[in-house]
Design a protein around this motif. Structure first.
Motif, PDB file in Angstrom:
ATOM      1  N   ILE A  69       0.917  -1.228   0.115  1.00  0.00           N
ATOM      2  CA  ILE A  69       0.104  -0.031   0.084  1.00  0.00           C
ATOM      3  C   ILE A  69       0.688   1.460   0.161  1.00  0.00           C
ATOM      4  O   ILE A  69       1.682   1.263   0.940  1.00  0.00           O
ATOM      5  CB  ILE A  69      -1.006  -0.049   1.081  1.00  0.00           C
ATOM      6  N   GLU A  78       0.939   7.225   0.437  1.00  0.00           N
ATOM      7  CA  GLU A  78      -0.059   8.519   0.401  1.00  0.00           C
ATOM      8  C   GLU A  78      -1.607   7.863   0.743  1.00  0.00           C
ATOM      9  O   GLU A  78      -2.147   8.484   1.549  1.00  0.00           O
ATOM     10  CB  GLU A  78      -0.546   8.905  -1.043  1.00  0.00           C
ATOM     11  N   VAL A  79      -1.647   6.568   0.706  1.00  0.00           N
ATOM     12  CA  VAL A  79      -2.690   6.044   1.031  1.00  0.00           C
ATOM     13  C   VAL A  79      -2.889   5.846   2.791  1.00  0.00           C
ATOM     14  O   VAL A  79      -3.840   5.928   3.376  1.00  0.00           O
ATOM     15  CB  VAL A  79      -2.930   4.597   0.456  1.00  0.00           C
ATOM     16  N   ASN A  80      -1.533   5.434   3.158  1.00  0.00           N
ATOM     17  CA  ASN A  80      -1.424   5.388   4.682  1.00  0.00           C
ATOM     18  C   ASN A  80      -1.640   6.627   5.231  1.00  0.00           C
ATOM     19  O   ASN A  80      -2.685   6.677   6.333  1.00  0.00           O
ATOM     20  CB  ASN A  80       0.174   4.974   4.745  1.00  0.00           C
ATOM     21  N   ALA A 140      -3.645   9.220   4.033  1.00  0.00           N
ATOM     22  CA  ALA A 140      -5.131   9.394   3.999  1.00  0.00           C
ATOM     23  C   ALA A 140      -5.990   8.951   5.014  1.00  0.00           C
ATOM     24  O   ALA A 140      -6.856   9.236   5.586  1.00  0.00           O
ATOM     25  CB  ALA A 140      -5.514   9.215   2.416  1.00  0.00           C
ATOM     26  N   LEU A 141      -5.756   7.539   5.012  1.00  0.00           N
ATOM     27  CA  LEU A 141      -6.331   6.823   6.189  1.00  0.00           C
ATOM     28  C   LEU A 141      -6.273   7.092   7.501  1.00  0.00           C
ATOM     29  O   LEU A 141      -7.269   7.408   8.320  1.00  0.00           O
ATOM     30  CB  LEU A 141      -5.915   5.203   5.840  1.00  0.00           C
TER      31      LEU A 141
END
Length: 489
Positions: free
Chosen positions: A152, A155-157, A159-160
């Motif tokens: 993953i 950036e997803v880390n 955002a979450l």
């Protein structure tokens, strides 16, 4: 420690935060979000402030910094205690006397609208950058332990994680923060004590042997009086600690919003002084843990990482350590990170809504609530963007980066408040923004000159230089009158 175990630990802690948020936000309104209705018991706030003052950077960086700097940080923390006493006796009564929602309202009362807006904007920039640096370190650890093994992106880390923090602080505001900080303080103290115990047990050290091992280790040196040009020199660290505490606690909306949630000025002063003393002993525990981890690394043949911030995570997740140590590390890490980031997001929302938009004086309760929620979402987006930007320029000693950054950004705020409280002169309000911009630039120039001409290593006392330059600029641009402003305390 597997990614699934980390995810389960984070999910359990977040479920606890959401439960606390749901309970704390019952019957909440805008006043609850901004000030907690000023009903918080002072002993609760004092204990909560231990956690509020310790971010994910402290949790990760302080144990690792002992390898290069020993316990020199305690010299600065001693200065913190004196700084807290000054805040309690000087600033707290002023803020309560004026019934301020945002502490930067004092600058508007004392100097004018431009000064007020300057203080608010400086805080906004300072807190966005400082909170993002702190939270970046935590996101980087979670990326290594969880998101990277699962493929993953970072950036997803971010955002979450930011979305989770935004969610649990959406309604309760300061009231929620005080309760979550209380849980955070318990988790932090418990995690560092348990980690110390586990590391000592792995080396078959009893309590007395552990104490003697730490005391005899070369990293346990606290006081440095031998080289005035060194960044670790006692009086430089101590003085910097005094003014750093005043700037980053007494003149920071993020920290002061908790103290202003107490019933009255006397209660707020009690919790301020008590929390400062308790913080000293908690920081000392982190440093002791750092020494023990270095001893254990030598004992187990573990290579010391080049980046000191990685030491705690490497030891905690090492196969030779029980899984419980890794779980304790994650609990302490996310406890410090979530609370600090949630606190920053709440204070940024308060300051932007009250100081910059001036929404409370222009809008009715329902409209103000909608504005506050939109601003809260915007703060989450901004913090996430800055964290991602820091991903490419990370520092090996994050806690030093945080305080160096604070020396530049909080200097003008410290200078503004000091001039307002110590002088009776009025200022040219239109000139204040220019002074606040020029002072940090001049401070940087002074730092470079001292280093190149005298090889003087400027440490965190850069904050003092910055504040003095701000005060000098205000003096030069002040009105030539001795008329006492009606808001001077």
């Amino acid at each position: 420690m597997t990614p699934i175990a980390v995810i389960i630990t984070v999910a359990a802690y977040f479920a606890l935060l959401m439960a606390i948020s749901a309970i704390a936000s019952r019957g909440s309104d805008n006043a609850t979000f901004f000030t907690g209705n000023r009903r918080a018991p002072w002993p609760l706030v004092a204990f909560a402030m231990i956690g509020a003052a310790i971010s994910g950077v402290t949790f990760i960086s302080v144990p690792g910094m002992v390898a290069a700097k020993g316990y020199a940080y305690l010299q600065m923390v001693l200065g913190f205690i004196v700084g807290y006493i000054i805040i309690a006796t000087v600033l707290v009564p002023v803020f309560y006397k004026r019934n301020l929602v945002s502490i930067y309202g004092y600058l508007g009362q004392r100097f004018g609208v431009r000064s007020y807006r300057s203080g608010a904007w400086i805080f906004f920039i300072s807190k966005v950058l400082g909170a993002s640096v702190r939270f970046f370190v935590v996101c980087a650890v979670l990326q290594t332990l969880v998101f990277r093994p699962l493929g993953i992106p970072f950036e997803v880390n971010v955002a979450l994680t930011v979305a989770l923090i935004w969610l649990y602080t959406l309604n309760g505001g300061v009231k929620t923060l005080i309760w979550t900080d209380t849980i955070k303080s318990a988790c932090l103290i418990g995690s560092v004590v348990l980690c110390i115990a586990f590391v000592a047990l792995q080396m078959d050290l009893g309590f007395s042997n552990m104490v003697s091992t730490v005391a005899s280790h070369h990293t346990s040196r606290i006081f440095f009086f031998d080289d005035p040009f060194s960044g670790n020199y006692f009086w430089k660290q101590f003085a910097a600690g005094v003014f750093m505490a005043i700037a980053t606690n007494g003149l920071d909306q993020d920290m002061m919003q908790r103290h202003l949630a107490c019933r009255d000025s006397v209660s707020s002063r009690k919790n301020m002084i008590l929390s400062g003393v308790m913080q000293f002993f908690v920081i000392a525990l982190f440093l002791v843990l750092g020494t023990l981890m270095l001893v254990y690394a030598d004992f187990a043949g573990i290579e010391i990482p080049k980046k000191s911030d990685e030491l705690f995570g490497i030891i905690a997740a090492h196969p030779s350590m029980p899984v419980a140590v890794g779980i304790i590390f994650i609990i302490g890490l996310i406890a410090s990170a979530y609370s600090a980031a949630g606190s920053a997001m709440t204070s940024l929302t308060t300051s932007f809504t009250v100081d910059i938009l001036d929404a409370p004086s222009r809008q009715q309760e329902a409209e103000l609530g909608r504005t506050r929620r939109r601003v809260h979402l915007m703060m989450g987006v901004i913090m996430g963007a800055v964290i991602i930007a820091f991903y490419h320029i990370s520092d090996s000693d994050a806690i030093s980066a945080v305080y160096t950054l604070a020396s530049y950004t909080y200097g003008p705020i410290l200078g503004l408040f000091a001039f307002g409280l110590l002088s009776k002169r009025t200022v040219r309000d239109n000139a204040v923004p220019a002074v606040c911009i020029c002072a940090p630039l001049l401070a940087w120039a002074v730092q470079e000159c001292l280093n190149r001409v005298w090889t003087y290593e400027t440490g965190f006392e850069l904050l003092i230089i910055n504040a003095l330059l701000t005060m000098a600029g205000l003096q030069l641009t002040s009105l030539n009158t001795q008329k006492v402003n009606q808001y001077v305390s």
